[in-house]
Enzyme design. Structure first.
Site, PDB file in Angstrom:
ATOM      1  N   GLU A  43      -5.185  -6.469  14.737  1.00  0.00           N
ATOM      2  CA  GLU A  43      -4.657  -5.156  14.355  1.00  0.00           C
ATOM      3  C   GLU A  43      -5.793  -4.125  14.425  1.00  0.00           C
ATOM      4  O   GLU A  43      -5.560  -2.940  14.639  1.00  0.00           O
ATOM      5  CB  GLU A  43      -4.042  -5.203  12.950  1.00  0.00           C
ATOM      6  CG  GLU A  43      -2.932  -4.183  12.737  1.00  0.00           C
ATOM      7  CD  GLU A  43      -2.172  -4.355  11.437  1.00  0.00           C
ATOM      8  OE1 GLU A  43      -2.784  -4.206  10.364  1.00  0.00           O
ATOM      9  OE2 GLU A  43      -0.959  -4.632  11.473  1.00  0.00           O
ATOM     10  N   HIS A  55      -6.093 -32.961  17.592  1.00  0.00           N
ATOM     11  CA  HIS A  55      -4.988 -33.763  18.117  1.00  0.00           C
ATOM     12  C   HIS A  55      -3.887 -32.886  18.692  1.00  0.00           C
ATOM     13  O   HIS A  55      -2.762 -33.346  18.885  1.00  0.00           O
ATOM     14  CB  HIS A  55      -4.438 -34.664  17.009  1.00  0.00           C
ATOM     15  CG  HIS A  55      -5.457 -35.654  16.543  1.00  0.00           C
ATOM     16  ND1 HIS A  55      -5.630 -36.887  17.147  1.00  0.00           N
ATOM     17  CD2 HIS A  55      -6.396 -35.578  15.575  1.00  0.00           C
ATOM     18  CE1 HIS A  55      -6.617 -37.528  16.540  1.00  0.00           C
ATOM     19  NE2 HIS A  55      -7.107 -36.758  15.589  1.00  0.00           N
ATOM     20  N   GLU A  89      10.331  -4.787   4.720  1.00  0.00           N
ATOM     21  CA  GLU A  89      10.383  -6.191   4.293  1.00  0.00           C
ATOM     22  C   GLU A  89      10.113  -6.306   2.792  1.00  0.00           C
ATOM     23  O   GLU A  89      10.835  -6.991   2.057  1.00  0.00           O
ATOM     24  CB  GLU A  89       9.316  -7.007   5.043  1.00  0.00           C
ATOM     25  CG  GLU A  89       9.576  -7.210   6.521  1.00  0.00           C
ATOM     26  CD  GLU A  89       9.010  -6.081   7.383  1.00  0.00           C
ATOM     27  OE1 GLU A  89       8.763  -4.976   6.849  1.00  0.00           O
ATOM     28  OE2 GLU A  89       8.854  -6.308   8.601  1.00  0.00           O
ATOM     29  N   GLY A 142      -4.919  -1.764   4.979  1.00  0.00           N
ATOM     30  CA  GLY A 142      -4.157  -2.921   4.509  1.00  0.00           C
ATOM     31  C   GLY A 142      -4.880  -4.243   4.751  1.00  0.00           C
ATOM     32  O   GLY A 142      -4.988  -5.093   3.869  1.00  0.00           O
ATOM     33  N   ARG A 143      -5.414  -4.408   5.950  1.00  0.00           N
ATOM     34  CA  ARG A 143      -6.050  -5.694   6.293  1.00  0.00           C
ATOM     35  C   ARG A 143      -7.453  -5.814   5.713  1.00  0.00           C
ATOM     36  O   ARG A 143      -8.111  -6.822   5.890  1.00  0.00           O
ATOM     37  CB  ARG A 143      -6.063  -5.876   7.807  1.00  0.00           C
ATOM     38  CG  ARG A 143      -6.700  -4.727   8.581  1.00  0.00           C
ATOM     39  CD  ARG A 143      -6.366  -4.824  10.059  1.00  0.00           C
ATOM     40  NE  ARG A 143      -6.829  -3.668  10.813  1.00  0.00           N
ATOM     41  CZ  ARG A 143      -6.175  -2.524  10.955  1.00  0.00           C
ATOM     42  NH1 ARG A 143      -5.001  -2.361  10.362  1.00  0.00           N
ATOM     43  NH2 ARG A 143      -6.662  -1.545  11.686  1.00  0.00           N
ATOM     44  N   LYS A 172       8.997  -0.905  14.300  1.00  0.00           N
ATOM     45  CA  LYS A 172       9.603  -0.586  12.997  1.00  0.00           C
ATOM     46  C   LYS A 172      10.692   0.471  13.150  1.00  0.00           C
ATOM     47  O   LYS A 172      11.779   0.365  12.596  1.00  0.00           O
ATOM     48  CB  LYS A 172       8.531  -0.034  12.042  1.00  0.00           C
ATOM     49  CG  LYS A 172       7.528  -1.031  11.525  1.00  0.00           C
ATOM     50  CD  LYS A 172       6.625  -0.318  10.506  1.00  0.00           C
ATOM     51  CE  LYS A 172       5.381  -1.088  10.175  1.00  0.00           C
ATOM     52  NZ  LYS A 172       4.453  -0.369   9.312  1.00  0.00           N
ATOM     53  N   LYS A 204       0.844  -1.201   0.000  1.00  0.00           N
ATOM     54  CA  LYS A 204       0.000   0.000   0.000  1.00  0.00           C
ATOM     55  C   LYS A 204       0.880   1.252   0.000  1.00  0.00           C
ATOM     56  O   LYS A 204       0.701   2.155  -0.808  1.00  0.00           O
ATOM     57  CB  LYS A 204      -0.920  -0.020   1.228  1.00  0.00           C
ATOM     58  CG  LYS A 204      -1.791   1.201   1.349  1.00  0.00           C
ATOM     59  CD  LYS A 204      -2.765   1.076   2.503  1.00  0.00           C
ATOM     60  CE  LYS A 204      -3.465   2.407   2.747  1.00  0.00           C
ATOM     61  NZ  LYS A 204      -4.406   2.370   3.848  1.00  0.00           N
TER      62      LYS A 204
HETATM   63  O1  F6P Z   1       2.660  -3.755   9.878  1.00  0.00           O
HETATM   64  C1  F6P Z   1       1.587  -2.936   9.692  1.00  0.00           C
HETATM   65  C2  F6P Z   1       1.164  -2.742   8.286  1.00  0.00           C
HETATM   66  O2  F6P Z   1       1.070  -1.375   8.111  1.00  0.00           O
HETATM   67  C3  F6P Z   1      -0.151  -3.451   7.994  1.00  0.00           C
HETATM   68  O3  F6P Z   1      -1.245  -2.763   8.474  1.00  0.00           O
HETATM   69  C4  F6P Z   1      -0.087  -3.557   6.518  1.00  0.00           C
HETATM   70  O4  F6P Z   1      -1.029  -4.467   6.036  1.00  0.00           O
HETATM   71  C5  F6P Z   1       1.333  -4.012   6.337  1.00  0.00           C
HETATM   72  O5  F6P Z   1       2.050  -3.263   7.301  1.00  0.00           O
HETATM   73  C6  F6P Z   1       1.940  -3.834   4.981  1.00  0.00           C
HETATM   74  O6  F6P Z   1       1.939  -2.495   4.567  1.00  0.00           O
HETATM   75  P1  F6P Z   1       2.144  -2.100   3.051  1.00  0.00           P
HETATM   76  O7  F6P Z   1       1.055  -2.708   2.247  1.00  0.00           O
HETATM   77  O8  F6P Z   1       2.127  -0.606   3.040  1.00  0.00           O
HETATM   78  O9  F6P Z   1       3.487  -2.631   2.604  1.00  0.00           O
END
Ligand code: F6P
Length: 566
Positions: free
Chosen positions: A375, A406, A223, A289-290, A530, A217
């Site tokens: 979240e 199990h 990452e 995002g979620r 972060k 987003k």
């Molecule tokens: O770790 C939090 C967050 O902002 C989530 O809410 C989001 O889905 C994810 O990181 C990834 O963010 P982006 O889509 O901006 O890479």
């Protein structure tokens, strides 16, 4: 739900409502007795079994009486759930800390929906349909082989690079609908910055037939951008090594144009990464995002499963949105499920909620729900910045049945904690198999049915003794029962049903958030870690000043790492 004419701006303190007082009174006299309630009330199951789109939802094994349900519904009225839902779908800025509208419901409005949704001067419907149209066209080009890799080969593998909402939704839905992957294109998902994730997912891939989708987003996530660069280096190196490209700058740019696409709200950053913006799909800051799997973040799904499956998914979401909007409280399934969760968390002291899919294809659904629910509602301040007035945000977790049986069901059956559980099953499996004459799905669903029965009704000491058990073993083999469950059944795991399941939980989460007064659409709690990772990274790399700035424990752990890293 019928909203009153009053727009809800300030959170209403749920604990100060008369409904809350009623619920406290119910709780003080509460003696759950599912056995007795079922025996005394032959209409309970029918009354508490409700439909939402294709989902059949049986709430009868929950620890509530009609009186408690009435008070819970009053709580929803007194805290303005309907008003807040109306405000959300109309585009009011209910994400107060980010001053944003919250319009994931707009992503699944059908083309031509009337009246058109215009928010903050933006024709939301037109923009959503325009992006959907571009995704559909692009997906068809990739599926047909019209879109080719740099050496002219058809794409056979997608690698979606994203994390959180840019990963969990796509991977969960891909796994859920894998039988729909009919174009010879499979998808892999890389999320973790642990280099092992990328290393493993690249194994066996042919760079000439691989298409990377960078899904972010913000297009700033550490990452995802690190992994995108790793993937780009791998593409360049392996294509140059095989002689497929010369390795000069122009050939590298051409390789990226043929093997990288992006999904983001920040198209300028996509361009800076070198991705052709004609192959970039946008969305908007009003999609959290979620809550984004039904936006362009689902591009991997439109390609691998097909645009029709993707549109089926959207239709499923919309069916549940409409159910929430138009159904009275006493038949409104997400509202009732949200209210039940409030009853368990705030009155019966429950801290966890299990989601147990009896459908192997939904094996990532609990992980998906963890981000959606925790979240969203793991908050201790309300949307106006004041402290919450009661517990919020239970821990969601789960594994597919029968594997969980199990492993951890022991604690749910006989432990000391109350863990409400949702059991989800489909009538028709994607892969029906027989063991001799035995239909294996029948056997599987016998387990689904047996578990909720055992949890609800238990087994008394008398029943245990009647089987010949004596002494201390009697207590060990006794099941208290009165463990609450909701059974969710669908005819089959179609794209629409998967959309319905996701939307169901989105709205459950929404209802709980409104009652607690929290902003379910921000996530400030992920920021500190972060920031600190960026401060600590130089210390791990060898910067003495950065190391000296750390606390003693962090310094010692870095020292251990350095001593052992070869
Ligand atoms: O770790 C939090 C967050 O902002 C989530 O809410 C989001 O889905 C994810 O990181 C990834 O963010 P982006 O889509 O901006 O890479």
């Amino acid at each position: 739900m019928t909203p009153s004419l009053v727009t809800v701006n300030a959170p209403i303190d749920c604990t100060q409502t008369s409904a809350w007082a009623e619920l406290e009174a119910h709780k003080s006299a509460f003696a759950p007795d599912l056995h007795g309630w079922f025996a005394a009330d032959p209409g309970r199951v029918e009354r508490m079994s409700l439909a939402v789109a294709d989902l059949h939802v049986d709430l009868s094994k929950n620890l509530v009486t009609d009186e408690i349900l009435d008070s819970l519904m009053t709580l929803a009225e007194q805290t303005g759930v309907a008003e807040r839902y109306a405000a959300m779908i109309a585009g009011e800025h209910i994400n107060t800390t980010e001053d944003r509208a919250v319009l994931h419901t707009a992503l699944r409005r059908p083309a031509g929906a009337s009246p058109a949704l215009v928010v903050d001067g933006q024709d939301v419907d037109a923009e959503v349909q325009e992006v959907l149209h571009r995704i559909t066209e692009f997906a068809q080009r990739v599926r047909s082989g019209d879109f080719k890799g740099v050496t002219g080969k058809k794409v056979t593998h997608l690698v979606n690079i994203g994390i959180g909402g840019s990963d969990l939704g796509p991977v969960m839905v891909y796994e859920a609908l894998e039988p729909y992957a009919d174009a010879g294109i499979s998808a892999r998902f890389v999320s973790n910055i642990d280099p092992t994730d990328m290393g493993q997912k690249l194994k066996g891939l042919d760079p000439e037939t691989t298409l990377f989708i960078v899904a972010s987003k913000t297009f700033t996530t550490l990452e995802t951008l690190t992994n995108a660069r790793l993937a780009r280096d791998w593409l360049w190196d392996s294509l140059a090594e095989s002689g497929a490209i010369s390795g000069d700058d122009a050939s590298k740019a051409d390789a990226v144009a043929h093997h990288f696409i992006a999904v983001s709200t920040a198209l300028d950053k996509v361009e800076a990464f070198g991705i052709d913006t004609r192959n970039a799909f946008g969305f908007w800051d009003w999609v959290g995002g979620r809550y984004s799997v039904d936006s362009a973040i689902g591009t991997s799904l439109a390609i691998a499963l097909g645009p029709d499956a993707f549109k089926g998914l959207l239709a499923g979401f919309h069916a549940v949105d409409e159910h929430v909007r138009t159904t009275p409280l006493n038949k409104n399934v997400p509202v009732l499920m949200g209210l039940l969760n409030v009853w368990y968390v705030n009155f019966l002291g429950s801290q966890a909620h299990a989601v147990l899919p009896y459908a192997q294809q939904l094996h990532r659904f609990p992980a998906y729900l963890q981000q959606l629910t925790m979240e969203s509602n793991g908050k201790s301040v309300r949307w106006d910045g004041t402290p919450v007035t009661c517990d919020t945000g239970e821990i969601f977790w789960g594994e597919p049945g029968t594997n969980g049986q199990h492993a951890f069901y022991q604690l749910i059956h006989q432990g000391t904690r109350l863990i409400p559980a949702d059991f989800i099953a489909v009538a028709n499996p994607a892969y029906p198999l027989k063991d001799g004459d035995q239909d294996v799905h029948n056997l599987f669903l016998a387990n689904y049915l047996a578990q909720t029965k055992a949890l609800a009704f238990g087994k008394t000491a008398e029943e245990v003794r009647a089987e010949g058990t004596t002494g201390p073993l009697v207590a060990a083999r006794t099941f208290a029962g009165n463990k609450p469950t909701t059974s969710i059944f669908a005819p089959a795991l179609t794209p629409s049903v998967v959309g319905q399941l996701i939307a169901l939980y989105e709205h459950i989460t929404f209802v709980q958030g409104v009652i607690w007064g929290v902003n379910s659409f921000d996530q400030w709690g992920v920021e500190l870690g972060k920031q600190l990772a960026l401060q600590i990274a130089p210390a791990v790399e060898g910067d003495d000043a950065a190391l000296a700035a750390q606390d003693a424990s962090t310094q010692a752990l870095i020292a251990y790492y350095k001593a052992h890293r070869t």
